[in-house]
Scaffold this motif. Structure first.
Motif, mmCIF file in Angstrom:
data_model
loop_
_atom_site.group_PDB
_atom_site.id
_atom_site.type_symbol
_atom_site.label_atom_id
_atom_site.label_comp_id
_atom_site.label_asym_id
_atom_site.label_seq_id
_atom_site.Cartn_x
_atom_site.Cartn_y
_atom_site.Cartn_z
ATOM 1 N N GLY A 117 -4.605 9.945 -0.432
ATOM 2 C CA GLY A 117 -5.775 10.240 -1.248
ATOM 3 C C GLY A 117 -7.061 9.761 -0.612
ATOM 4 N N LEU A 118 -7.035 8.559 -0.061
ATOM 5 C CA LEU A 118 -8.224 8.013 0.593
ATOM 6 C C LEU A 118 -8.586 8.803 1.845
ATOM 7 C CD1 LEU A 118 -7.533 4.187 0.212
ATOM 8 C CD2 LEU A 118 -9.296 5.518 -0.965
ATOM 9 N N MET A 119 -7.576 9.218 2.609
ATOM 10 C CA MET A 119 -7.854 9.984 3.829
ATOM 11 C C MET A 119 -8.459 11.348 3.510
ATOM 12 S SD MET A 119 -7.217 7.977 6.317
ATOM 13 C CE MET A 119 -7.796 6.687 5.161
ATOM 14 N N GLU A 120 -7.998 11.979 2.439
ATOM 15 C CA GLU A 120 -8.573 13.263 2.043
ATOM 16 C C GLU A 120 -10.048 13.102 1.676
ATOM 17 O OE1 GLU A 120 -6.199 14.845 -1.077
ATOM 18 O OE2 GLU A 120 -4.424 15.100 0.195
ATOM 19 N N LYS A 121 -10.366 12.064 0.912
ATOM 20 C CA LYS A 121 -11.760 11.811 0.529
ATOM 21 C C LYS A 121 -12.617 11.489 1.750
ATOM 22 C CE LYS A 121 -10.656 10.082 -4.099
ATOM 23 N NZ LYS A 121 -10.674 8.894 -5.006
ATOM 24 N N LEU A 122 -12.064 10.676 2.653
ATOM 25 C CA LEU A 122 -12.808 10.296 3.852
ATOM 26 C C LEU A 122 -13.095 11.509 4.727
ATOM 27 C CD1 LEU A 122 -13.981 8.175 5.787
ATOM 28 C CD2 LEU A 122 -11.672 7.855 6.715
ATOM 29 N N SER A 123 -12.099 12.370 4.897
ATOM 30 C CA SER A 123 -12.284 13.555 5.740
ATOM 31 C C SER A 123 -13.316 14.498 5.145
ATOM 32 C CB SER A 123 -10.947 14.276 5.940
ATOM 33 O OG SER A 123 -10.062 13.478 6.702
ATOM 34 N N ARG A 124 -13.297 14.685 3.825
ATOM 35 C CA ARG A 124 -14.301 15.546 3.189
ATOM 36 C C ARG A 124 -15.698 14.975 3.385
ATOM 37 N NH1 ARG A 124 -10.406 15.952 -1.089
ATOM 38 N NH2 ARG A 124 -11.578 14.423 -2.321
ATOM 39 N N TRP A 125 -15.828 13.661 3.221
ATOM 40 C CA TRP A 125 -17.134 13.022 3.403
ATOM 41 C C TRP A 125 -17.596 13.146 4.851
ATOM 42 C CZ3 TRP A 125 -18.157 8.792 6.590
ATOM 43 C CH2 TRP A 125 -19.455 8.269 6.491
ATOM 44 N N VAL A 185 0.854 -1.181 0.000
ATOM 45 C CA VAL A 185 0.000 0.000 0.000
ATOM 46 C C VAL A 185 0.893 1.235 0.000
ATOM 47 C CG1 VAL A 185 -1.918 1.196 1.106
ATOM 48 C CG2 VAL A 185 -1.649 -1.278 1.431
ATOM 49 N N SER A 186 0.763 2.083 -1.006
ATOM 50 C CA SER A 186 1.595 3.278 -1.079
ATOM 51 C C SER A 186 1.045 4.370 -0.168
ATOM 52 C CB SER A 186 1.656 3.801 -2.519
ATOM 53 O OG SER A 186 0.404 4.332 -2.912
ATOM 54 N N THR A 187 1.927 5.217 0.326
ATOM 55 C CA THR A 187 1.473 6.339 1.144
ATOM 56 C C THR A 187 0.662 7.326 0.305
ATOM 57 O OG1 THR A 187 3.619 7.428 0.805
ATOM 58 C CG2 THR A 187 3.325 6.158 2.835
ATOM 59 N N GLU A 188 0.929 7.386 -0.996
ATOM 60 C CA GLU A 188 0.136 8.257 -1.861
ATOM 61 C C GLU A 188 -1.325 7.806 -1.888
ATOM 62 O OE1 GLU A 188 3.038 6.965 -2.680
ATOM 63 O OE2 GLU A 188 4.292 8.399 -3.762
#
Length: 267
Positions: free
Chosen positions: A103-111, A96-99
């Motif tokens: 990206g997933l954390m940014e989407k999760l936080s916005r949601w 699993v890349s940190t990139e």
């Protein structure tokens, strides 16, 4: 109970630590952390036991039950970082890349920020009231939903403290992705406060105020790897070379169907 709380942390993601870190060689690259997590009903029987080893530029995290290993290589100016997850029972691994994690954390936080649930909204952008008593080493982060009361010791090794924070930040995000938990904001805020005050947590007790749940964790810090530790690292490298590589989705689905993991460093 009140006196013990003065030497512990109440937090959403919990981390109780007992540290051996007084006089440290500032050039040291080795660190061993032994972690146990306890529930409020079984104070003498840990829910999980992990050993985390920092060796040169790589961190190895060993979970005893279930038997699994996470290998972390931090991002650099020339390349992205990476976790390699090893499932010892099935002899499989995934990367699993940190990139991807970012990206997933940014989407999760916005949601989460758009949801009505108070816990989700808070975890997307947590705001704590922070206090730190340099004399006693007590660090407190409080909010209406949960709070951290952290007993700490000074961290004499600033470069290793930075590595510890970097790993813990990324491991928190990884576990959020792997286990579909709310955004990792509260834990990241605690990590930031620890580094700001140049301390390591020695005791943490977590109380999530919405349901009054409490968790406790202990960490034993040792600034040298033993012969047995190095043998365990060698075994992990052999697993890395021999285990079958699978995709993230297959790896996560297989684990979710067979076990429920209690995390230590991530919370």
């Amino acid at each position: 109970m009140r006196s013990s709380l003065m030497h512990s942390i109440l937090a959403w993601s919990l981390l109780l630590v007992t540290a051996l870190a007084p006089q440290v060689n500032l050039t040291a690259q080795e660190l061993r952390i032994e972690t146990e997590i306890f529930g409020e009903e079984e104070e003498d029987k840990p829910l999980s036991h992990t050993i985390t080893m920092f060796d040169k530029n790589t961190v190895y995290d060993f979970v005893d039950n279930p038997d699994q290993i996470a290998i972390f290589r931090a991002p650099t100016s020339g390349s992205g970082g990476q976790f390699i997850l090893l499932d010892v029972g099935s002899a499989r691994r995934t990367e699993v890349s940190t990139e991807r994690i970012s990206g997933l954390m940014e989407k999760l936080s916005r949601w989460a920020a758009e949801q009505k649930d108070p816990l989700l909204k808070f975890s997307a952008a947590p705001k704590f009231k922070e206090s730190f008593d340099r004399e006693t080493g007590m660090l407190t982060l409080t909010s209406d939903l949960w709070e951290y009361n952290v007993a700490t010791v000074p961290a004499d090794n600033a470069p290793m403290l930075a590595r510890y924070r970097e790993f813990t930040d990324w491991y928190t995000r990884l576990n959020t992705m792997m286990h579909s938990t709310p955004p990792p904001g509260p834990r990241l805020e605690l990590n930031s406060a620890l580094e700001k005050h140049a301390v390591l947590p020695v005791e943490i007790r977590r109380t999530l105020k919405s349901n009054n749940s409490t968790l406790r964790a202990t960490h034993l810090f040792t600034w040298r790897l033993s012969r047995e530790d190095r043998a365990r690292l060698d075994e992990a490298r052999k697993f890395l070379a021999s285990f079958k590589k699978v995709g993230n989705e297959e790896f996560i689905a297989a684990k979710a169907s067979s076990e429920q993991i209690v995390r230590g460093q991530s919370e």
